[in-house]
Write a protein that holds these residues in place. Structure first.
Motif, short mmCIF file in Angstrom:
data_model
loop_
_atom_site.label_atom_id
_atom_site.label_comp_id
_atom_site.label_asym_id
_atom_site.label_seq_id
_atom_site.Cartn_x
_atom_site.Cartn_y
_atom_site.Cartn_z
N LEU A 181 0.82 -1.21 0.00
CA LEU A 181 0.00 0.00 0.00
C LEU A 181 0.86 1.26 0.00
CD1 LEU A 181 -2.76 -1.08 2.54
CD2 LEU A 181 -2.96 -0.95 0.06
N ARG A 182 2.03 1.18 0.63
CA ARG A 182 2.89 2.35 0.74
C ARG A 182 3.71 2.56 -0.53
NH1 ARG A 182 5.27 0.90 4.86
NH2 ARG A 182 7.17 0.03 3.94
N ARG A 183 4.31 1.52 -1.03
CA ARG A 183 5.23 1.65 -2.17
C ARG A 183 4.53 1.53 -3.51
NH1 ARG A 183 9.32 -2.94 -1.50
NH2 ARG A 183 10.04 -2.05 -3.47
N GLY A 184 3.48 0.72 -3.57
CA GLY A 184 2.85 0.44 -4.85
C GLY A 184 1.64 1.30 -5.17
N ASN A 185 1.20 2.15 -4.22
CA ASN A 185 0.03 3.00 -4.46
C ASN A 185 -1.19 2.17 -4.86
OD1 ASN A 185 -1.30 5.45 -4.51
ND2 ASN A 185 -0.79 5.87 -6.65
N PHE A 186 -1.37 1.04 -4.19
CA PHE A 186 -2.42 0.11 -4.57
C PHE A 186 -3.81 0.61 -4.23
CE2 PHE A 186 0.89 -3.01 -5.26
CZ PHE A 186 0.36 -3.77 -6.29
N LEU A 187 -3.93 1.57 -3.34
CA LEU A 187 -5.27 2.10 -3.03
C LEU A 187 -5.90 2.72 -4.28
CD1 LEU A 187 -4.80 3.70 0.51
CD2 LEU A 187 -6.03 1.61 -0.08
N ARG A 188 -5.10 3.40 -5.09
CA ARG A 188 -5.61 3.97 -6.33
C ARG A 188 -6.07 2.87 -7.28
NH1 ARG A 188 -5.01 8.52 -9.56
NH2 ARG A 188 -3.71 9.54 -8.01
N TYR A 189 -5.28 1.80 -7.39
CA TYR A 189 -5.61 0.73 -8.31
C TYR A 189 -6.86 -0.03 -7.84
CZ TYR A 189 -0.78 1.75 -9.57
OH TYR A 189 0.37 2.39 -9.93
N ILE A 190 -6.99 -0.20 -6.53
CA ILE A 190 -8.19 -0.84 -6.00
C ILE A 190 -9.42 0.00 -6.31
CG2 ILE A 190 -9.36 -1.51 -3.86
CD1 ILE A 190 -6.61 -2.27 -2.73
N SER A 213 -10.31 -0.37 -10.05
CA SER A 213 -10.96 -1.65 -10.32
C SER A 213 -12.39 -1.67 -9.78
CB SER A 213 -10.16 -2.80 -9.69
OG SER A 213 -8.96 -3.02 -10.38
N PHE A 214 -12.56 -1.12 -8.57
CA PHE A 214 -13.89 -1.09 -7.97
C PHE A 214 -14.84 -0.22 -8.79
CE2 PHE A 214 -17.05 0.58 -4.99
CZ PHE A 214 -17.55 -0.60 -4.46
N LEU A 215 -14.35 0.92 -9.26
CA LEU A 215 -15.19 1.81 -10.07
C LEU A 215 -15.59 1.15 -11.38
CD1 LEU A 215 -16.42 4.64 -10.48
CD2 LEU A 215 -14.23 5.33 -11.50
N VAL A 216 -14.64 0.52 -12.04
CA VAL A 216 -14.92 -0.15 -13.31
C VAL A 216 -15.88 -1.32 -13.11
CG1 VAL A 216 -13.90 -1.57 -15.13
CG2 VAL A 216 -12.76 0.52 -14.41
N ALA A 217 -15.62 -2.14 -12.09
CA ALA A 217 -16.44 -3.33 -11.88
C ALA A 217 -17.87 -2.98 -11.49
CB ALA A 217 -15.80 -4.22 -10.80
N THR A 218 -18.05 -2.03 -10.57
CA THR A 218 -19.40 -1.69 -10.12
C THR A 218 -20.19 -0.96 -11.21
OG1 THR A 218 -18.47 0.33 -9.09
CG2 THR A 218 -18.82 -1.59 -7.68
N THR A 219 -19.56 -0.01 -11.90
CA THR A 219 -20.27 0.73 -12.94
C THR A 219 -20.66 -0.17 -14.10
OG1 THR A 219 -18.97 2.70 -12.36
CG2 THR A 219 -20.18 2.75 -14.44
N SER A 220 -19.73 -0.98 -14.57
CA SER A 220 -20.04 -1.88 -15.69
C SER A 220 -21.06 -2.93 -15.30
CB SER A 220 -18.76 -2.56 -16.19
OG SER A 220 -18.16 -3.33 -15.18
N THR A 221 -21.02 -3.39 -14.04
CA THR A 221 -22.01 -4.37 -13.58
C THR A 221 -23.40 -3.74 -13.53
OG1 THR A 221 -20.38 -5.60 -12.30
CG2 THR A 221 -22.69 -5.87 -11.68
N ARG A 266 -15.19 -8.37 -14.74
CA ARG A 266 -14.56 -7.05 -14.81
C ARG A 266 -13.46 -6.90 -13.77
NH1 ARG A 266 -17.44 -7.75 -18.29
NH2 ARG A 266 -15.41 -8.36 -19.10
N TRP A 267 -13.65 -7.45 -12.59
CA TRP A 267 -12.65 -7.32 -11.52
C TRP A 267 -11.38 -8.10 -11.86
CZ3 TRP A 267 -12.22 -4.33 -7.30
CH2 TRP A 267 -11.24 -4.67 -6.35
N ASN A 268 -11.53 -9.27 -12.46
CA ASN A 268 -10.38 -10.12 -12.74
C ASN A 268 -9.81 -9.92 -14.15
OD1 ASN A 268 -10.45 -11.40 -10.22
ND2 ASN A 268 -12.01 -12.85 -10.91
N ASP A 269 -10.41 -9.04 -14.94
CA ASP A 269 -9.97 -8.88 -16.32
C ASP A 269 -8.55 -8.31 -16.37
OD1 ASP A 269 -9.99 -8.93 -19.01
OD2 ASP A 269 -11.34 -7.22 -19.29
N THR A 285 -5.87 -0.88 -13.47
CA THR A 285 -6.69 -1.65 -12.55
C THR A 285 -5.79 -2.48 -11.64
OG1 THR A 285 -6.90 -3.47 -14.13
CG2 THR A 285 -8.60 -1.74 -14.19
N LEU A 286 -6.38 -3.12 -10.67
CA LEU A 286 -5.59 -3.87 -9.69
C LEU A 286 -4.81 -4.99 -10.35
CD1 LEU A 286 -4.80 -4.31 -6.76
CD2 LEU A 286 -6.85 -5.70 -6.46
N GLN A 287 -5.43 -5.68 -11.31
CA GLN A 287 -4.76 -6.80 -11.96
C GLN A 287 -3.55 -6.33 -12.77
OE1 GLN A 287 -5.78 -9.56 -10.87
NE2 GLN A 287 -7.64 -8.71 -9.95
#
Length: 271
Positions: free
Chosen positions: A58-67, A70-78, A201-204, A219-221
């Motif tokens: 979370l500190r080095r990879g800035n994964f909060l942005r990627y999460i 992914s959440f925005l793409v998955a929920t909106t497309s769903t 969408r989440w795993n794409d 995205t997270l992946q």
């Protein structure tokens, strides 16, 4: 009879164990120190539990942005997939109009086409409309899928036409029939569509790799795949993020599991 049932439970438990062991190993390994991942005799359970892997990622990879991406793409497309596919399935299931059979045949034929065949045309269309390298490039193509339309159509066919005709005789509008009769009866199919759409969408990985070039829009992946190249072989952080990527899918299934199971039971009874 009891011996047969016991055997079925044992067999189901063994199959479940086979599928769960890799998942449990990933989750437990995410709590291991880095030096414990590559020992000569690897252990299933961590000798020392640590949250350092999650903190580093979370500190080095800035994964909060990627999460968030992914959440925005998955929920909106769903959400769009549920709305569009349900309306399309209802139109093809309950309305007879000229060309409806041809439309359904075209939709069914596209199911047999692999994604790799239509990637170039989809990419060309998105680039023409200026959506390349944006999250909309991941949301729009998934808004309507032939699989989703076919799933909703096949389920909505089972709703008796007499119920809809009675509502029309009572003066109900088509929109009211759709929202007050069709949607409540289609909850199992909608839940199934929502689960699979969110999961896809989440795993794409392949399509985001083509449609996104800016690291901030990964995205997270994509971020997990690029984490090794950017920061070296930090497998402990990669495993930690892989474990986090499982959580949304588990939450979505827990939310819709009642309707999903009910839909499976109903399908078996109708068969």
């Amino acid at each position: 009879m009891r011996n047969k049932l016991t055997f079925q439970y044992i067999l189901a438990s063994l199959i479940l164990l086979v599928f769960l062991v890799p998942v449990l190993y990933i989750i437990l390994s995410s709590f291991k120190p880095s030096n414990d991942l590559f020992t000569a005799t690897p252990t299933f359970f961590p000798k020392v539990f640590t949250l350092e892997n999650y903190a580093n990622a979370l500190r080095r990879g800035n994964f909060l942005r990627y999460i968030f991406n992914s959440f925005l793409v998955a929920t909106t497309s769903t959400f769009l997939a549920v709305v569009i596919n349900t309306m399309s399935g209802y139109a093809l299931a309950k309305f007879k109009f000229k060309g409806s059979t041809i439309i359904m045949m075209v939709i069914l034929s596209t199911i047999m086409l692999p994604l790799e065949v239509i990637m170039v045309p989809i990419f060309s269309v998105l680039r023409f409309f200026g959506m390349y390298d944006s999250l909309w490039a991941l949301i729009i193509p998934a808004a309507a899928t032939p699989t989703g339309i076919f799933l909703m159509r096949q389920y909505l066919i089972t709703i008796p036409d007499e119920i809809l005709q009675s509502a029309r005789i009572d003066g109900a509008s088509e929109w009211k029939i759709f929202t007050h009769i069709v949607l409540p009866n289609a909850k199992p199919a909608i839940a199934t569509l929502a689960i699979f759409s969110f999961m896809w969408r989440w795993n794409d990985y392949v399509w985001p790799l083509i449609a996104i070039s800016s690291p901030k829009k990964y995205t997270l992946q994509l971020a997990i795949a690029n984490f090794t190249g950017e920061f070296g072989s930090d497998y402990s952080s990669i495993i930690a993020m892989s474990a986090i990527s499982m959580i949304p899918m588990l939450i979505v299934f827990l939310i819709f599991q009642k309707q999903f199971v009910q839909g499976t039971v109903d399908s078996g009874m109708k068969g």
